[in-house]
Design an enzyme around this catalytic site. Structure first.
Site: not given
Ligand code: PEP
Ligand code: MG
Length: 757
Positions: A368, A683
């Site tokens: 945490h 993302c």
């Molecule tokens: C990904 O898999 O690229 C993503 C953005 O999700 P996470 O990193 O949270 O799995």
């Protein structure tokens, strides 16, 4: 040895109390002590070894040959006694000779005894000796007996210090600290650089008295300390309710659970019954927690035990009247904070302007406190084992977490190198900060959307700091991960609303929980039959669609939080279009329910899917018409495309994000989304690297959601890029991929003056 009960520990402690008060010499005292212990515990042997000149020497014994006293000597780590002292650990053996470290000393005559139990005698967190009992018959000692020995060892440490028998080498630990500069290595928890004076989080509470004069008075002291601690925790929790601590409230709820835990206060009471002072009793129970902590494999459970340890420290401070942590006493200057471990709430108590870094003896990436430090932007180095031995209060420290190092009392050369590196870093940061209000537009006029990834309430401040266009990925499971219990719908709603409030008119894309697999929640029992490959297992949307109550609660929380404004919601790990349809229908069902109750609804809901599973790319013609947006999660996508675990260190550099396979795949998805008029973004971490971001833009991607520190560098790259020139160059490279795609792209960037950093 008969059952050793609380009363026999008490009997020993009463005896030791008399010995301490007596006027006899140190050796006579020790001789009496071993007799008292052996008698109370009906053991044939009781021996005390003390550290002298760095070697463990038999100082007193009953049962072993008296001629061995001051003759038998064992180095640290040698034999059973040396092992106990070296590792500050307990040994409990039914057959001593079978232990691999057993070292036979003929002068002791110990071959008569089979069983052996030994505990370290600890002072200032270092072993100064060993207390051992032996028994002729082969038998294991039970927990109650071991605990009684540990209690006695604690009192012995006071007696030994009082008798002036502590090894000079131990007392002079401080001297070693003047030994010049040194470099401590650790684990990178939060990357960054910091400079400051060493401050210990907790002034060391040295327990002066271990044996109680008046047991009822000690009990009363503990009661009132517990009352005070509970008040403190309640106040902190209430403050969190009013929004000062955001989602850290869930962590505080863990504290609360322990603060009111009857089992804990009962154990402390039992230790008081055995004759210890309030302080010693708390520490005694704390030692036991720490021992259990070492044995726990499960990181989340270990984290909970740290929370309990954290509270025990607080209780100890209250009971001994040493209330102030360094936070409460106020930081006087730039500080590098040192602690064995910290609770997240404790970190939050510090003045952020003066706190320049943290060094922990323990710590882990998923703790945490690490999540909170990352949100606060405070560099943190973990697993620095010898920090207490090496660093004195006030020592000058340079922390360079990127190098996994802390430089203690650095000389002028290191200072200069550090200062030069800091100047470069700060200059670059200042240049990036200056880009806060300038839009990310390419040289040929293409506006790129640059958003940030977030997961905690505090991360939202990154929007203002970076000038990003919004939050392109809000990982809602973070709230679940930092929580001791399943966050209630109200708590979820509070978090989402505060994020939307902070974002104002900038969009926030909430991703529904991506838990399961490796992101296990201890309070959520999942019967997954034991997964061998959790990343490809029952996780994310798969789990959420099977656990509908969970998903419904989250949908309601999101809908209520976004009442009167736009809600962007996306689903992780969609593998087939029907999963998206079901998830969407579930949210729509909640919307209809709220509408029926005449509740204020979001003004508009936009639905998106994450493309992380390659199979979905084959179904885009069916899926895209149903989507408001598509977001490519390149972290998971690349691990599935290459069948290479994203967390496997050996594979970390084997496949490149800039490989033709990935780039062609992404181009195909981007083209298809464009053809359907559906906005598509990336993302994953890939978009936060300048060269990769350039390549993505070259493929036709115009939306990125990235880690906040990358916003400046990526904006600078965009503003120096001619997209119209890059697109055909990329097309040519993908047509006939060179062996070194990364090299080719860097060369193009350099030739065309693109800022890659
Ligand atoms: C990904 O898999 O690229 C993503 C953005 O999700 P996470 O990193 O949270 O799995
Ligand atoms: Mg993912």
């Amino acid at each position: 040895m008969p059952e050793t009960s609380v009363s026999s520990a008490r009997e020993i402690l009463t005896g030791l109390h008399d010995v301490m008060a007596s006027r006899s010499g140190a050796q006579a005292k020790l001789n009496r002590v071993v007799r008292i212990i052996a008698e109370a515990m009906s053991s044939e042997v009781c021996s005390i070894y003390l550290l002298r000149d760095g070697v463990l020497e038999l100082f007193a014994t009953v049962g072993l040959n008296q001629s061995a006293v001051h003759v038998t000597r064992l180095a640290m780590g040698e034999g059973l006694v040396g092992t106990i002292a070296d590792q500050a650990a307990v040994l409990n053996l039914d057959e001593a000779t079978r232990h691999p470290e057993f070292a036979y000393r003929p002068e002791t005559g110990e071959e008569l005894y089979h069983s052996f139990a030994g505990v370290p005698i600890v002072r200032r967190e270092r072993a100064i000796g060993v207390l051992a009992v032996q028994h002729a018959e082969s038998r294991a000692y039970d927990d109650v007996e071991i605990e009684a020995l540990q209690t006695v060892a604690m009192v012995l440490s006071e007696l030994i210090a009082g008798a002036g028998l502590v090894d000079k080498a131990v007392e002079a630990v401080g001297a070693a600290r003047d030994a010049g500069s040194l470099r401590l290595a650790g684990l990178r928890l939060v990357t960054g650089m910091g400079r400051g004076a060493a401050v210990y989080h907790q002034p060391r509470i040295l327990i002066e008295h271990t044996v109680a004069e008046d047991i009822e008075a000690e009990r009363h002291r503990v009661y009132s300390a517990f009352r005070k601690m509970r008040e403190q925790i309640d106040t902190m929790t209430n403050m969190a309710e009013f929004g000062t601590a955001g989602e850290h409230q869930e962590i505080l709820e863990t504290y609360k659970m322990f603060a009111y835990d009857e089992g804990w206060s009962r154990r402390i009471n039992e230790a008081i019954d055995s004759g210890l002072t309030a302080e010693a009793a708390i520490e005694r129970v704390q030692q036991r927690t720490r021992m259990r902590m070492r044995e726990i494999d499960d990181p989340l459970l270990a984290e909970r035990m740290h929370d309990l340890d954290d509270l025990a420290n607080r209780l100890l401070r209250i009971v001994s009247g040493r209330l102030g942590t360094a936070a409460q006493m106020g930081l006087q200057s730039d500080t590098i904070l040192i602690a064995r471990n910290l609770g997240p709430a404790e970190l939050l108590e510090y003045d952020r302007r003066r706190l320049k870094g943290v060094i922990l003896e323990e710590g882990s990436l998923t703790a945490h406190v690490t999540i909170v430090a990352r949100a606060m932007g405070i560099p943190m180095l973990g697993r620095v084992r010898d920090v207490r031995q090496a660093v004195g209060e006030g020592d000058d420290i340079l922390l360079d977490v990127g190098e996994s190092a802390a430089f203690v009392r650095p000389g002028p050369t290191i200072h200069e190198a550090f200062a030069a590196k800091l100047v470069v870093t700060q200059k670059r940061r200042a240049e990036f900060a200056a880009l806060r209000d300038v839009p990310p537009v390419t040289l040929d006029g293409e506006r790129i959307t640059v958003m940030v990834n977030a997961g905690l309430r505090d991360d939202v401040s990154a929007l203002d700091v970076t000038g990003a266009d919004g939050i392109g990925l809000f990982r809602t499971e973070f709230q679940f991960l930092v929580s001791a219990t399943l966050p209630r719908r109200e708590a979820q709603q509070r978090l989402y609303r505060s994020v939307l409030d902070a974002a104002g008119d900038r969009p926030v894309i909430f991703r529904t929980i991506d838990i399961g697999g490796d992101k296990a929640l201890p309070y959520l029992r999942v019967d997954n039959g034991g997964e061998e490959n959790p990343a490809m297992g029952w996780r994310a949307l798969r789990l959420a669609l099977d656990r509908r109550a969970l998903m419904k609660a989250q949908a309601r929380a999101l809908l209520e939080a976004a009442a009167g404004r736009e809600l962007n919601i996306m689903f992780p790990m969609v593998s087939e279009p029907w999963e998206y349809e079901e998830a969407r229908a579930l949210v729509e069902g909640q919307r209809a329910w709220l509408a029926g109750k005449k509740k204020l609804l979001p003004s508009n809901i936009r639905y998106g899917a994450m493309l992380e599973v390659p199979a979905l790319a084959e179904m885009l013609d069916l899926l895209l018409p149903r989507l408001d947006f598509l977001s490519i999660g390149t972290n998971d996508l690349t691990q599935f495309l290459f069948a290479a675990d994203r967390a496997h260190p050996r594979l970390a550099e084997r496949y490149d994000w800039l490989s033709p396979a990935i780039l062609r795949f992404l181009r195909r998805v981007a083209r298809e989304a464009d053809a359907h008029g559906v906005p598509v973004g990336v993302c994953g971490e890939m978009g936060g690297r300048t060269l990769e971001a350039m390549a993505l833009i070259g493929l036709g991607i115009r939306r990125l959601s990235i880690t906040p520190v990358a916003v400046g560098p990526v904006k600078a790259m965009i503003r120096s890029l001619d997209r119209a020139a890059l697109a055909p160059a990329m097309a040519a490279l993908l047509e006939r991929p060179p062996a070194d795609m990364r090299g080719a792209l860097s060369a193009w960037a350099e030739e065309n003056g693109v800022s890659i950093g």
